[in-house]
Scaffold this motif. Sequence first.
Motif, PDB file in Angstrom:
ATOM      1  N   GLU A   1      49.451  82.079  49.933  1.00  0.00           N
ATOM      2  CA  GLU A   1      50.023  80.752  50.209  1.00  0.00           C
ATOM      3  C   GLU A   1      48.923  79.707  50.344  1.00  0.00           C
ATOM      4  N   ALA A   2      47.854  80.063  51.041  1.00  0.00           N
ATOM      5  CA  ALA A   2      46.732  79.122  51.214  1.00  0.00           C
ATOM      6  C   ALA A   2      46.128  78.779  49.853  1.00  0.00           C
ATOM      7  N   LEU A   3      45.984  79.784  48.983  1.00  0.00           N
ATOM      8  CA  LEU A   3      45.387  79.545  47.659  1.00  0.00           C
ATOM      9  C   LEU A   3      46.288  78.675  46.779  1.00  0.00           C
ATOM     10  N   SER A   4      47.594  78.708  47.050  1.00  0.00           N
ATOM     11  CA  SER A   4      48.506  77.906  46.226  1.00  0.00           C
ATOM     12  C   SER A   4      48.316  76.407  46.485  1.00  0.00           C
ATOM     13  N   LEU A   5      47.596  76.065  47.537  1.00  0.00           N
ATOM     14  CA  LEU A   5      47.389  74.652  47.890  1.00  0.00           C
ATOM     15  C   LEU A   5      46.010  74.129  47.512  1.00  0.00           C
TER      16      LEU A   5
ATOM     17  N   THR B   1      41.770  90.517  55.609  1.00  0.00           N
ATOM     18  CA  THR B   1      41.500  91.576  56.581  1.00  0.00           C
ATOM     19  C   THR B   1      42.279  91.291  57.857  1.00  0.00           C
ATOM     20  N   ASP B   2      43.055  92.294  58.300  1.00  0.00           N
ATOM     21  CA  ASP B   2      43.826  92.170  59.557  1.00  0.00           C
ATOM     22  C   ASP B   2      42.906  91.757  60.699  1.00  0.00           C
TER      23      ASP B   2
ATOM     24  N   ARG C   1      45.382  92.927  47.920  1.00  0.00           N
ATOM     25  CA  ARG C   1      44.362  91.992  47.455  1.00  0.00           C
ATOM     26  C   ARG C   1      45.046  90.838  46.723  1.00  0.00           C
ATOM     27  N   VAL C   2      44.394  89.676  46.684  1.00  0.00           N
ATOM     28  CA  VAL C   2      44.957  88.501  46.015  1.00  0.00           C
ATOM     29  C   VAL C   2      43.964  88.049  44.951  1.00  0.00           C
ATOM     30  N   ILE C   3      44.441  87.894  43.721  1.00  0.00           N
ATOM     31  CA  ILE C   3      43.573  87.505  42.607  1.00  0.00           C
ATOM     32  C   ILE C   3      43.864  86.051  42.226  1.00  0.00           C
ATOM     33  N   LEU C   4      42.819  85.247  42.188  1.00  0.00           N
ATOM     34  CA  LEU C   4      42.927  83.843  41.775  1.00  0.00           C
ATOM     35  C   LEU C   4      42.362  83.715  40.360  1.00  0.00           C
TER      36      LEU C   4
ATOM     37  N   ASN D   1      46.489  88.124  56.090  1.00  0.00           N
ATOM     38  CA  ASN D   1      47.201  89.086  55.255  1.00  0.00           C
ATOM     39  C   ASN D   1      47.376  88.475  53.874  1.00  0.00           C
ATOM     40  N   ALA D   2      47.779  89.298  52.908  1.00  0.00           N
ATOM     41  CA  ALA D   2      47.816  88.856  51.510  1.00  0.00           C
ATOM     42  C   ALA D   2      48.763  87.680  51.321  1.00  0.00           C
TER      43      ALA D   2
END
Length: 331
Positions: A59-63, A47-48, A28-31, A53-54
């Motif tokens: 990486e997408a959230l970092s932008l 979800t695969d 899971r990825v926490i923002l 994937n996490a």
Amino acid sequence: MQIKIHMLTVRTKRTFAIARGSSDTFDRVILTLEEDAITGRGEAAPTDYYGQNAQSVAEALSLIQISDPWDIEGTLADNDSLPPSALAALDSALHDLAAKRLGIPVYRLLGLACPVPVSAYTLGIADPETTVEEAKKLSNFPILKMKVGDRRDIETVAAVAEVSNAALWVDANEAFSPDEALEVAWELKEIGVGMIEQPVPAFAGPDALRGVTEAAKPLPVIADEGAISARDVPKLAGCASGVNVKLAKCGGIRRALAMVHAARAQGMLVMLGCMVETSLGIAAAAQISGLVDFVDLDGAMLLADDPFTGPGYENGHILLPEVPGLGVEPL
Ligand code: MG
């Protein structure tokens, strides 16, 4: 605005098996958004099945770009290219932050009453003896959702119906061909289950659901894998009885509301589901649970190591704390 992203792995109490496979860990990825010492949080459940994937979600959230965090609609539009699970994390964090600043729960910010959800509790696929024993232990849970992957699992559903007073919902996760699904629908109707989820493959299209929905009547047939966002709803009208709305599929609370309204406009039922998520993701979804017919928000109940605290879980009932924001804090 301080933006933090971290990945974590959660573990289920027991191996979680569905028609497509099984696992006991989930990434899971926490923002976290922080401004003026107030923190908003959101969870992405990649979800695969939807090609995520996490790592790629982190990486997408970092932008992400946030020019005005009060403008939730605008911020979501500006970041519309995010994978839906990442967009859901952003949507959740923005709602949590805004509601905390206003000193109100998120459901109030949305113009909704305090939800009192009663969720299904999922039994993954296992041998009949194990499943029946598990169902007996869960005698205080009002709704059990059983995963099935083949015809033998339908016998397990019948065996559970013999020993349990719970309402039984059945999720096939696309396991059956349209012809097989007709027979399965008749059998499940005979057993007295309350609902069937995604009996046939989503790639077969909405029309493949139509026959099953007809055969299953008055038992509702709910589209899940074939119902990702609001734009999928009109083509499912007349083919499925309802849709399963999940924040991780559609991209968060606001897009989930759009999906709920699209379904209601077509006279369809609405289910609110989840992935195997922590209390953070579950609390975000629970905010809108008062609007739906079927609540399936047991993700955090299945975890052995929920890293967040806030909502209470009592025999399928979810108790949302009446505090500002989502009411969730790290343990
Ligand atoms: Mg499902």
